[in-house]
Scaffold this motif. Structure first.
Motif, PDB file in Angstrom:
ATOM      1  N   LEU A 182       0.874  -1.111  -0.167  1.00 40.64           N
ATOM      2  CA  LEU A 182      -0.072  -0.116  -0.202  1.00 40.64           C
ATOM      3  C   LEU A 182       0.804   1.373   0.038  1.00 40.64           C
ATOM      4  CD1 LEU A 182      -2.841  -0.769   2.718  1.00 40.64           C
ATOM      5  CD2 LEU A 182      -3.123  -0.698   0.064  1.00 40.64           C
ATOM      6  N   THR A 194     -19.154   5.227   3.123  1.00 40.65           N
ATOM      7  CA  THR A 194     -20.420   3.927   3.603  1.00 40.65           C
ATOM      8  C   THR A 194     -20.734   4.490   5.026  1.00 40.65           C
ATOM      9  OG1 THR A 194     -18.830   2.437   2.733  1.00 40.65           O
ATOM     10  CG2 THR A 194     -20.024   1.789   4.277  1.00 40.65           C
ATOM     11  N   HIS A 218      -3.204   5.120  -1.577  1.00 40.38           N
ATOM     12  CA  HIS A 218      -4.184   4.056  -1.096  1.00 40.38           C
ATOM     13  C   HIS A 218      -5.183   4.343   0.164  1.00 40.38           C
ATOM     14  CE1 HIS A 218      -1.417   1.501  -3.622  1.00 40.38           C
ATOM     15  NE2 HIS A 218      -2.622   1.663  -4.356  1.00 40.38           N
ATOM     16  N   LEU A 219      -4.315   4.764   1.100  1.00 33.50           N
ATOM     17  CA  LEU A 219      -5.078   5.057   2.467  1.00 33.50           C
ATOM     18  C   LEU A 219      -5.938   6.167   2.300  1.00 33.50           C
ATOM     19  CD1 LEU A 219      -1.852   4.724   4.900  1.00 33.50           C
ATOM     20  CD2 LEU A 219      -3.540   3.022   4.219  1.00 33.50           C
ATOM     21  N   TRP A 220      -5.602   7.194   1.541  1.00 36.46           N
ATOM     22  CA  TRP A 220      -6.725   8.190   1.236  1.00 36.46           C
ATOM     23  C   TRP A 220      -8.138   7.652   0.576  1.00 36.46           C
ATOM     24  CZ3 TRP A 220      -6.854  12.848   3.399  1.00 36.46           C
ATOM     25  CH2 TRP A 220      -5.619  13.358   3.680  1.00 36.46           C
ATOM     26  N   LEU A 221      -7.919   6.765  -0.189  1.00 35.55           N
ATOM     27  CA  LEU A 221      -8.824   6.146  -0.987  1.00 35.55           C
ATOM     28  C   LEU A 221      -9.856   5.110  -0.019  1.00 35.55           C
ATOM     29  CD1 LEU A 221      -7.333   5.247  -4.451  1.00 35.55           C
ATOM     30  CD2 LEU A 221      -8.402   7.565  -3.780  1.00 35.55           C
ATOM     31  N   ILE A 222      -9.294   4.333   0.747  1.00 39.20           N
ATOM     32  CA  ILE A 222      -9.652   3.613   1.882  1.00 39.20           C
ATOM     33  C   ILE A 222     -10.525   4.359   2.531  1.00 39.20           C
ATOM     34  CG2 ILE A 222      -9.466   2.118   3.522  1.00 39.20           C
ATOM     35  CD1 ILE A 222      -7.050   0.631   2.086  1.00 39.20           C
ATOM     36  N   LEU A 223      -9.776   5.685   3.288  1.00 41.88           N
ATOM     37  CA  LEU A 223     -10.601   6.456   4.088  1.00 41.88           C
ATOM     38  C   LEU A 223     -11.609   7.145   3.558  1.00 41.88           C
ATOM     39  CD1 LEU A 223     -10.819   8.118   6.719  1.00 41.88           C
ATOM     40  CD2 LEU A 223      -9.388   9.803   5.511  1.00 41.88           C
ATOM     41  N   ALA A 278     -13.746   5.883   1.031  1.00 43.52           N
ATOM     42  CA  ALA A 278     -14.785   4.486   0.860  1.00 43.52           C
ATOM     43  C   ALA A 278     -15.319   4.290   2.168  1.00 43.52           C
ATOM     44  CB  ALA A 278     -13.986   3.371   0.402  1.00 43.52           C
ATOM     45  N   MET A 279     -14.612   4.500   3.361  1.00 45.31           N
ATOM     46  CA  MET A 279     -15.123   4.200   4.618  1.00 45.31           C
ATOM     47  C   MET A 279     -16.136   5.400   4.962  1.00 45.31           C
ATOM     48  SD  MET A 279     -11.682   2.647   6.617  1.00 45.31           S
ATOM     49  CE  MET A 279     -12.392   3.354   8.263  1.00 45.31           C
TER      50      MET A 279
END
Length: 147
Positions: free
Chosen positions: A6, A21, A10-15, A17-18
């Protein structure tokens, strides 16, 4: 962060998405804006490989959302009208009084498939039509419909 494959973007995109949601569970259309801002920051971080540019992009995107997009969306899609479901759906409906105090009991009426106690400032008798103006727990507050 190469050991798990990662990158910071990638962490920005995961954040993002979270947060998008989590917006499902929180009223007010707030977390969605932060989620979109996190996506913007992720793409800025990917393009520049700089945390500073990512933070700036996140800040600007958040401000644009909260001062531009959110007020427009709230005005367009959210209103102060009560929900047309549940108890609020009963307000304004007509009922026929099925029992009155002169028969030895309290006033009652059938609404849909339930027998409700009735409260009213009007003198109602069995057979009178009334309109539901409020619901207090298991009591319908009604007013006489004048014909």
């Amino acid at each position: 962060m190469g050991s798990i494959g990662l990158e910071f973007w990638h962490l920005w995109l995961i954040l993002g998405a979270m947060l998008l949601t989590a917006e499902i569970f929180v009223p007010g259309f707030v977390l969605a804006g932060l989620g979109v801002a996190a996506f913007v920051a992720g793409f800025a971080h990917f393009a520049s490989d700089s945390l500073g540019w990512a933070m700036l992009a996140f800040s600007v995107a958040s401000l644009v959302f909260f001062f531009g997009i959110r007020p427009l969306a709230v005005r367009t899609f959210m209103d102060d009208k009560p929900s047309p479901f549940g108890v609020n759906a009963m307000i304004g409906k007509r009922v026929v009084i099925s029992d009155s105090p002169d028969l030895g009991g309290g006033m009652q009426t059938h609404f849909r498939d339930t027998l409700w106690s009735v409260q009213s400032d009007d003198d109602l008798m069995e057979g009178d039509e009334a309109e539901i103006i409020e619901v207090k727990s298991t009591v319908l507050v009604v007013k006489r419909i004048n014909h």
